[in-house]
Design a protein around this motif. Sequence first.
Motif, PDB file in Angstrom:
ATOM      1  N   ASP A   3       0.804  -1.222   0.000  1.00 34.75           N
ATOM      2  CA  ASP A   3       0.000   0.000   0.000  1.00 34.75           C
ATOM      3  C   ASP A   3       0.838   1.273   0.000  1.00 34.75           C
ATOM      4  OD1 ASP A   3      -2.452  -1.339   0.019  1.00 34.75           O
ATOM      5  OD2 ASP A   3      -2.407  -1.542   2.193  1.00 34.75           O
ATOM      6  N   LYS A  25      -0.282   4.482  -2.173  1.00 34.12           N
ATOM      7  CA  LYS A  25      -0.640   4.268  -3.576  1.00 34.12           C
ATOM      8  C   LYS A  25      -2.073   4.679  -3.862  1.00 34.12           C
ATOM      9  CE  LYS A  25       2.645   0.658  -4.569  1.00 34.12           C
ATOM     10  NZ  LYS A  25       2.828  -0.742  -4.958  1.00 34.12           N
ATOM     11  N   SER A  26      -2.938   4.563  -2.863  1.00 35.49           N
ATOM     12  CA  SER A  26      -4.333   4.932  -3.101  1.00 35.49           C
ATOM     13  C   SER A  26      -4.832   5.868  -2.010  1.00 35.49           C
ATOM     14  CB  SER A  26      -5.226   3.693  -3.167  1.00 35.49           C
ATOM     15  OG  SER A  26      -5.598   3.263  -1.886  1.00 35.49           O
ATOM     16  N   ARG A  27      -5.727   6.731  -2.398  1.00 40.53           N
ATOM     17  CA  ARG A  27      -6.337   7.678  -1.466  1.00 40.53           C
ATOM     18  C   ARG A  27      -7.218   6.952  -0.456  1.00 40.53           C
ATOM     19  NH1 ARG A  27      -7.491  13.409  -2.589  1.00 40.53           N
ATOM     20  NH2 ARG A  27      -6.216  12.900  -4.365  1.00 40.53           N
ATOM     21  N   THR A  29      -6.664   4.032   0.903  1.00 38.21           N
ATOM     22  CA  THR A  29      -5.797   3.515   1.962  1.00 38.21           C
ATOM     23  C   THR A  29      -5.388   4.632   2.908  1.00 38.21           C
ATOM     24  OG1 THR A  29      -4.935   1.833   0.461  1.00 38.21           O
ATOM     25  CG2 THR A  29      -3.641   2.304   2.426  1.00 38.21           C
TER      26      THR A  29
END
Length: 58
Positions: A3, A25-27, A29
Amino acid sequence: MEDVDIAHRLKRSPNGKKYILLRFKSRMTRNRVLRQSKLLRAKGVFVREDLTPLPPKS
């Protein structure tokens, strides 16, 4: 680990604290970690978000 996009360890602060900057990597998370910040604080991990806010939607 899957992540986290990138992590940086910063120099020790004058009061002896160690800071680590993470980029997820992701909003989704990132938001999940921010929601869990109270639980992490109880374990001695402090989460802060010091980013520029998103621009307003047009």
